[in-house]
Design an enzyme around this catalytic site. Sequence first.
Site, PDB file in Angstrom:
ATOM      1  N   ALA A 276      -1.390   2.085  -2.464  1.00  0.00           N
ATOM      2  CA  ALA A 276      -2.318   0.966  -2.643  1.00  0.00           C
ATOM      3  C   ALA A 276      -2.423   0.623  -4.111  1.00  0.00           C
ATOM      4  CB  ALA A 276      -3.697   1.310  -2.090  1.00  0.00           C
ATOM      5  N   ASP A 277      -2.555  -0.657  -4.384  1.00  0.00           N
ATOM      6  CA  ASP A 277      -2.816  -1.111  -5.742  1.00  0.00           C
ATOM      7  C   ASP A 277      -4.295  -1.418  -5.948  1.00  0.00           C
ATOM      8  OD1 ASP A 277      -0.101  -1.873  -7.435  1.00  0.00           O
ATOM      9  OD2 ASP A 277       0.200  -1.753  -5.274  1.00  0.00           O
ATOM     10  N   ARG A 278      -4.982  -1.724  -4.854  1.00  0.00           N
ATOM     11  CA  ARG A 278      -6.430  -1.939  -4.928  1.00  0.00           C
ATOM     12  C   ARG A 278      -6.997  -1.835  -3.515  1.00  0.00           C
ATOM     13  NH1 ARG A 278      -9.799  -4.939  -8.778  1.00  0.00           N
ATOM     14  NH2 ARG A 278      -7.853  -5.431  -9.881  1.00  0.00           N
TER      15      ARG A 278
END
Length: 883
Positions: A276-278
């Site tokens: 995940a990036d965010r």
Amino acid sequence: FFYSISFSPRFCFLNPPNNDVENRNEMDRDASRNTLEAIKYTRGTLSLLDQLKLPLETSFIAVENCDRCFRCIKDMNVRGAPAIAIAAALAIAVELETVYDESTDLYEFVKQKSEHLLKSRPTAVNLGNMVKALQEYCKEVARGTSDVQNAKELIIKWCENMLETDILHNKAIGETGAKALLKACCNKKKLRVLTCCNTGSLATAGYGTALGVVRSLYEQGRLEMCFAVETRPYNQGSRLTAYELVYENMPGTLICDNMAAFLMQKGEVDAIVVGADRVAKNGDTANKIGTYSLAVLAKHHDVPFFVAAPSTTLDVSTKCGTLIEIEERSGEEMCVFQGKRVAAEGINVWNPAFDVTPAWLIEGIVTERTCLYKNNRGEKDQTEAAFDIGRHVEEIEAMDGTKKKKKKVDDSDANTREDDATTNGDDFYALNLNSVLDYVSQYPKVCAPIGGKESKEDWVSKEVGDGNINFVYIISNQKTNASIVLKQGLPYVRCVGESWPLTQERVRYEAEALIAAHGFCPKHVPEVYLYDAKMSTIAMRYIEPPNKIARVGICEGKTYVKMAEHVGTYLAETLFKSSAICLGAKKFRENRIAFGANEAMCALTEQVIFTEPYGVATNNKWTSPHLNDIVNEIQSDGELKVAITEIKAKFINECEALLHGDLHTGSIMCGDTSTYVIDHEFAFYGPMAFDIGAFIANLYLAYYASDGLGHSEDHKKNLHKMIKDVLIRFVYNFSTLWRTHGRQEDFGGLSHPLVFTTGTPPSCDSPDSDHFQQTQLDFISRVVYDAHRFAGAKIIRRIIGIAHVADMEGIQDINMKAKCEREALEMGMRLLKGKYTCTTSVRLSMNWESRRNQPVKTATEIENSANDSEETKILYFHTNVNS
């Protein structure tokens, strides 16, 4: 003071720098090192592996300042949310060491550099979190020292510390995620896992997040295959993840992005784990473009879909995924390959780097602390609060000591609590591996088994829970090898969520049920040393090896010759001694009201056992398409729907005794001569038959799974015998207890002499034993009859409902698994419909003797004497369970 950061799937460590590898064309494959290097840092210098050149060329880019780091992040020479944040922090450290001069304001310098780097890529939250945390730390430093050199040193060390912290967190993510995936796949022996993009050593400081989960499975011998999708347009899967899989000799297969659906349709994927990036506050997750597609496919094919990311990726300031800024990149990335155009000139291009997966498609979010599960069971129209990320962040802050601190308790205060069942401590705070030792040392009764407070320096702790419901700590004395167990439930939803609120009251239910059950049956329930309501903790006896979870042993082919006798005894003792038959109605009602309803857990049971399997529900899953016909038959069978409604009404309305509520082979620990019942979270006052049925259902499931697991015929026969023996032991012991300890002088009891006397007029000197025995027979026969119906419902739920059992899930051959499941479902349907009687069999199991106890009859003796219908013999004594 310098680092050369090395990465390995097995170990991550700090080495002296190797200064001659700034520009190399071959990766050092020295077997003694067996590492991948992605970030090379020494005090004042930073080099980043140029991931755009992999896998054809391995070279490093010298990053002498923040501008160069900005370009590396923007151009994706370095990528992966954790690695981006670490690279940015180290670039600031480099400039502080080599460029900064004291004529410039230190804190303004750090602020400008960090805010410049923040603009490089907007989607990954780790970078923003790093900048925010660094600026907050600078304020703390400013308050604590006026020495600029000292302040600069502290800030540099803070940046450098991100490296080591990330490695530790990634290993924890790997371990927690592996456990979560195995649980979701019902502890299948080996998993086939699909992942996208690159989330390994090349995307982090080391080990990786989602790929770290794969690594952990591999280290445990539980990985059959890792499928990596190529991840267009940058091909991080084919260039980077495949590179890591080959480098580490992990079993890996590369597929194109558009092959994933067909692979799942073929049943070749057990679970999906992505990075995940965010992660927004509600659980919506931004990750590499294509992640959303995989999540949709996973939902359609009933494949559990997990996100693995450090807690630094959790963004509580962003309410939901629609508010996440999505980076859009140049169309050249799609249209040009190795300098040559591969798309028609003039075509419009849309090239988002990320997409957002709605939380309702995600099975769980794995962090370094735990695996978070959905609140709303994946309902599409309830995504606002699908994951309580805010609460999890608060939990982390509490465990790190940044929230409420605990009250100091002096020795005199602790001594006064030595024998208390509950305590009245200060506000709740979440324990961790260190604070749990301090907490335990406050209570002499709790720490006595491990040598008392004076031996505290010899104590060590480890956390062994899966993080779904409780944290479970084992505290051991290293010198004596003695141990205790301490469980803590956090004061908010973890596993099920807002639909079924699992508050701290849940811990009270478990504690009080354990304490009561130990009082009823101390040989087969561990002692509780402490229940602390304020802290939601239960301290209890540690069940030492070679005892192990019974289901694990049974799946391994082990025979527990005493388990049926012990569980039958446990059922008779706990159900009788908590009932009105023993206590009389007045005391029984008082106890029932004081205990409460355990509404959250009962609501869960009513949904997943008595409702969802009999209709179309998103939580249902089964071996498809192999079982589609029999599942359709179950969900279309009107007689079965009537039957399940009848026993659901019994579950809701009949409050006969204090039940365990979830008695199965996974909540029992066994050795060769010992048996202990644990995990009373579902305890409630309900029908006696429910506990009995729950247990024999799990023996049925183990019986039918045994062929698929390759067990011997003797093992299968023993399971067959155990189903009989646990019922015989229950009936014998329960009838004996009733005869000898049934409440006789209480008008609220079921054995009053005014009723059971003979003569004209009736006289208490002439007991009416015949009708008293008939009362017992009718009561116990009804319990045993209903137990089989509840067992049928449990069997059906465990094959087509939300949660399956390791016995069936451990069968590797899909056709054999479906065959075993089908046989179990057929038996479950017959049991649930209840077209049989068992009165004669129960009568022959009872102890009729009034003056002495007779030996318990064997199943064979009772079968030979029984003259009930053939259906009774088949269903109650299971003489022909395959018919």
